[in-house]
Design a protein around this motif. Structure first.
Motif: not given
Length: 145
Positions: A80-83, A118-121, A136-137
């Motif tokens: 996902l990070t590559e996409m 940033e943090w994501g949950l 994604i968050a």
């Protein structure tokens, strides 16, 4: 639901509890959305020991633009990070914490775009979905900050 927050997040967010964190970092859709996720060759037998690259596909929406992306990686988060990177959205993961949250899995991750962090949950029924939602968050928080 009482989920212990990772120390760095607890200190930065000034949120001593999971509920306080949710109040400060409410899940919001943001401009980036993950609509569909699959491992194309999930049933493929392993040909050697250890981690092996798999082929993943996702339908990503960024605003009004919806398209399918593909990546080959050793895991779903790396794919996902590559996409996202292919779309010009940089998210380098610098911290990853995954915990049981009642009947769900909570994933807290910190990501950087090279300038800000940033943090994501992510909160989902299974660990993989939780981790993908957290990426994604985090990307949405980086895009909006």
């Amino acid at each position: 639901m009482d989920v212990p927050l990772p120390r760095g997040l607890r200190e930065e967010a000034h949120a001593p509890t999971f509920q306080a964190f949710l109040a400060q970092y409410p899940p919001s859709p943001g401009p980036l959305q993950l609509n569909r996720w699959i491992c194309v060759d999930e049933g493929r037998p392993a040909t050697r020991w250890g981690p092996q690259a798999r082929n993943y596909q996702a339908t990503l929406a960024f605003g009004d633009r919806v398209s399918t992306s593909s990546a080959t990686a050793c895991g779903p988060v790396a794919a996902l990070t590559e996409m996202l990177y292919q779309r010009g959205i940089a998210v380098e993961l610098t911290a990853f914490h995954q915990l049981p949250a009642g009947e769900h899995t909570a994933t807290f991750l910190r990501g950087s775009d090279g300038g800000r962090s940033e943090w994501g949950l992510g909160l989902a029924d299974d660990p993989t979905s939780s981790a993908l939602h957290a990426v994604i968050a985090c990307a949405n928080r980086l895009l909006s900050s």
